[in-house]
Design a protein around this motif. Sequence first.
Motif, PDB file in Angstrom:
ATOM      1  N   ALA A  98       6.525   5.934 -11.091  1.00  0.00           N
ATOM      2  CA  ALA A  98       5.287   5.344 -10.579  1.00  0.00           C
ATOM      3  C   ALA A  98       5.155   3.902 -11.043  1.00  0.00           C
ATOM      4  N   LEU A  99       5.538   3.631 -12.290  1.00  0.00           N
ATOM      5  CA  LEU A  99       5.471   2.262 -12.819  1.00  0.00           C
ATOM      6  C   LEU A  99       6.403   1.328 -12.046  1.00  0.00           C
ATOM      7  N   THR A 100       7.597   1.811 -11.745  1.00  0.00           N
ATOM      8  CA  THR A 100       8.547   0.997 -10.966  1.00  0.00           C
ATOM      9  C   THR A 100       7.970   0.649  -9.600  1.00  0.00           C
ATOM     10  N   LEU A 101       7.352   1.616  -8.948  1.00  0.00           N
ATOM     11  CA  LEU A 101       6.752   1.370  -7.639  1.00  0.00           C
ATOM     12  C   LEU A 101       5.571   0.407  -7.733  1.00  0.00           C
ATOM     13  N   ALA A 102       4.788   0.510  -8.794  1.00  0.00           N
ATOM     14  CA  ALA A 102       3.673  -0.425  -8.984  1.00  0.00           C
ATOM     15  C   ALA A 102       4.190  -1.850  -9.140  1.00  0.00           C
TER      16      ALA A 102
ATOM     17  N   ALA B 168       0.831  -1.210   0.000  1.00  0.00           N
ATOM     18  CA  ALA B 168       0.000   0.000   0.000  1.00  0.00           C
ATOM     19  C   ALA B 168       0.862   1.255   0.000  1.00  0.00           C
ATOM     20  N   ALA B 169       1.981   1.230   0.730  1.00  0.00           N
ATOM     21  CA  ALA B 169       2.861   2.401   0.790  1.00  0.00           C
ATOM     22  C   ALA B 169       3.497   2.676  -0.567  1.00  0.00           C
ATOM     23  N   ARG B 170       3.909   1.622  -1.272  1.00  0.00           N
ATOM     24  CA  ARG B 170       4.503   1.842  -2.601  1.00  0.00           C
ATOM     25  C   ARG B 170       3.463   2.373  -3.591  1.00  0.00           C
ATOM     26  N   VAL B 171       2.236   1.872  -3.484  1.00  0.00           N
ATOM     27  CA  VAL B 171       1.177   2.362  -4.372  1.00  0.00           C
ATOM     28  C   VAL B 171       0.883   3.832  -4.090  1.00  0.00           C
ATOM     29  N   ALA B 172       0.790   4.207  -2.809  1.00  0.00           N
ATOM     30  CA  ALA B 172       0.530   5.603  -2.462  1.00  0.00           C
ATOM     31  C   ALA B 172       1.656   6.497  -2.968  1.00  0.00           C
ATOM     32  N   LEU B 173       2.896   6.058  -2.777  1.00  0.00           N
ATOM     33  CA  LEU B 173       4.033   6.838  -3.266  1.00  0.00           C
ATOM     34  C   LEU B 173       4.039   6.889  -4.794  1.00  0.00           C
ATOM     35  N   GLY B 174       3.640   5.784  -5.427  1.00  0.00           N
ATOM     36  CA  GLY B 174       3.549   5.771  -6.890  1.00  0.00           C
ATOM     37  C   GLY B 174       2.530   6.766  -7.405  1.00  0.00           C
ATOM     38  N   ARG B 175       1.389   6.853  -6.715  1.00  0.00           N
ATOM     39  CA  ARG B 175       0.379   7.834  -7.143  1.00  0.00           C
ATOM     40  C   ARG B 175       0.889   9.256  -6.966  1.00  0.00           C
ATOM     41  N   ALA B 176       1.662   9.479  -5.908  1.00  0.00           N
ATOM     42  CA  ALA B 176       2.235  10.810  -5.711  1.00  0.00           C
ATOM     43  C   ALA B 176       3.196  11.156  -6.845  1.00  0.00           C
ATOM     44  N   TRP B 177       4.035  10.201  -7.231  1.00  0.00           N
ATOM     45  CA  TRP B 177       4.961  10.443  -8.349  1.00  0.00           C
ATOM     46  C   TRP B 177       4.203  10.636  -9.668  1.00  0.00           C
ATOM     47  N   LEU B 178       3.147   9.866  -9.864  1.00  0.00           N
ATOM     48  CA  LEU B 178       2.357  10.035 -11.089  1.00  0.00           C
ATOM     49  C   LEU B 178       1.749  11.424 -11.142  1.00  0.00           C
ATOM     50  N   ALA B 179       1.198  11.892 -10.021  1.00  0.00           N
ATOM     51  CA  ALA B 179       0.627  13.239  -9.976  1.00  0.00           C
ATOM     52  C   ALA B 179       1.693  14.300 -10.204  1.00  0.00           C
ATOM     53  N   ALA B 180       2.936  13.984  -9.818  1.00  0.00           N
ATOM     54  CA  ALA B 180       4.039  14.937 -10.008  1.00  0.00           C
ATOM     55  C   ALA B 180       4.626  14.859 -11.412  1.00  0.00           C
TER      56      ALA B 180
END
Length: 609
Positions: free
Chosen positions: A212-216, A194-206
């Motif tokens: 974000a793909l790497t984190l997913a 869940a933490a990687r997905v949340a961080l991935g969404r933050a990077w995607l928004a940025a």
Amino acid sequence: MLALSPRWRAATRHALVAALLAAGAVQAQTVPAPPAAAASAPPVNSTLDAPLFYQLLVGEIELRSGQAGTAYQVLLDAARRSRDEQLFRRAVEIALQARAGDQALTAAKAWNTALPESAEALRYQIQLLMAMNRQAEVAEPLRTLLAQTPVVEQPGMIASMPRFFQRAPDRKQVVELFEQILPPYLDAVGTRSAARVALGRAWLAAGDAPRALTLARRAQVDDPTLPGPALLALELLPGQPDAQRIVENYLQQPKAEPAVRLAYVRVLSGAQRYADAVAQLEIVTRAQPEVAAPWLTLGALHLELRHPQQAQEALERFVALRQAAPPPDAAKAPEVHDPSVIETDEDPATAGEDGDLVQAWLLLAQVAEQRGDLQAAEAWLSKADSPQRALEVQARRAMLVARQGRVAEARAMIRATPERQPDDARAKVLAESHMLRELKLWREAHEVLAAANVRQPDDVTLLYEQAMMAEKVGRTDEMEQLLRRVIDLKPDHAHAYNALGYSLADRNQRLPEARDLIAKALSLSPGDPFITDSLGWVEYRLGNRAEALRLLRAAFSARPDPEIATHLGEVLWSQGEQEEARRLWREAQARDADNEVLRETLARLKVDL
């Protein structure tokens, strides 16, 4: 700012009664009535004493008298004295209604001080800080909120974090905040995905989709059974094609959420990958044949693919299920258990208890029309009695009339349709031009659109449609001028770049420019099979047959359209693979025998199927 006036304002009897009722409502919420099963339990004494009741009464009267500042102060003081969560919330709401952010934040902080275990107080504080653009102060309450959340609920809380920051002006700062808060949870087995997905969404928004793909990917390795990584991957499509593998890996799980598959269908449909979308929907309908909604989508996609038999079967199944259980499938519809999923509003045109049935009847009419059964088409249209879709129904009726040779009558039917909405005049122009285009009356369609563009000179849709008709009547210079105007007005209009590039490629003119235009279109709409087809066609014109074949196969796999099949067949024919080319052309002819590109190609190559 709130007007902090201590003045007492006289209230009317009506206001007094309303205030008393409001005070009673607050108390009723604060001390709920015991359930019937606990009737024998000892009574719970109310914390509402006379001074507190009087204070609430004064606060509500002040608010109704327009003295929001006094009401805020009175209720906040009452909240502090009583340590009542409902009253703290009320104080925050009064400040927000008065657009007094500082006071709302003060109340939220006082709430947190009085009730440090309150997750709601922390959420209010975080959201207020974000709304006031004070992101630097968010870290501490956010860290506290996560720490206070029970361990079993922490993945859901972490997954919901991106919602707090949807309107943050500095998205990079949000990433920095997440990287400051999340490290302990990135290392814990229960929360790392869940933490990687949340961080991935933050990077995607940025704006950093590759990160974000790497984190997913890493999140899915952490726990392949969770939907979060797949949902993030869906947000990355089609711009990051490699994200598709993450989605497919998740959907192979035995307990994959059906709603993730349906979300994938929406992504595939948006990219016009209808064949792939159909394959996913067939899995859904086999697993849950009693759920109506997927059958409607399946029927619409089969219709688009010119599979009338399959379309009719799916749509009739939907109608039978829908009529057997009138309420929509909301109660049965599967939900994705991921708090970061945000629901979208339904289309108002199809809203209401029978909106989906109207849609099915309209689609069934098109199926019948596709088969040439105009009587059956009219029978289906007679069921579609919807004021919100009156123009659409009338346009379909007009098409049936036009197919019987009564074109003037059909045009008059569309023009006579009442205009209920501000945009209906424009919609009628598009309906009439679409009908004329279907009948291959290019000149008449061009005239309708040209006249409309005089009245609305900067309407991108009308300009684009006129450009398409200008090409049909041989006015290629006008077409190019109109398409460049569309691009000026809407620089991200992928289909304008594609149409211009394809037209040049098809006429074997300015091929390097054509390739640049189509490549631009594909960058704006990655994975679009028609744009991929255009790029394959220009590569063929440039002599790059291997690359053309690769692109055209990819386009045909995503969307087995007769025109794409025609182009792929010609490239195969030029390489001596005539049997495969003939097979493709026969299939295309079976779907659309009147396809102009197919007929022109067969005539030019002197091929008799």
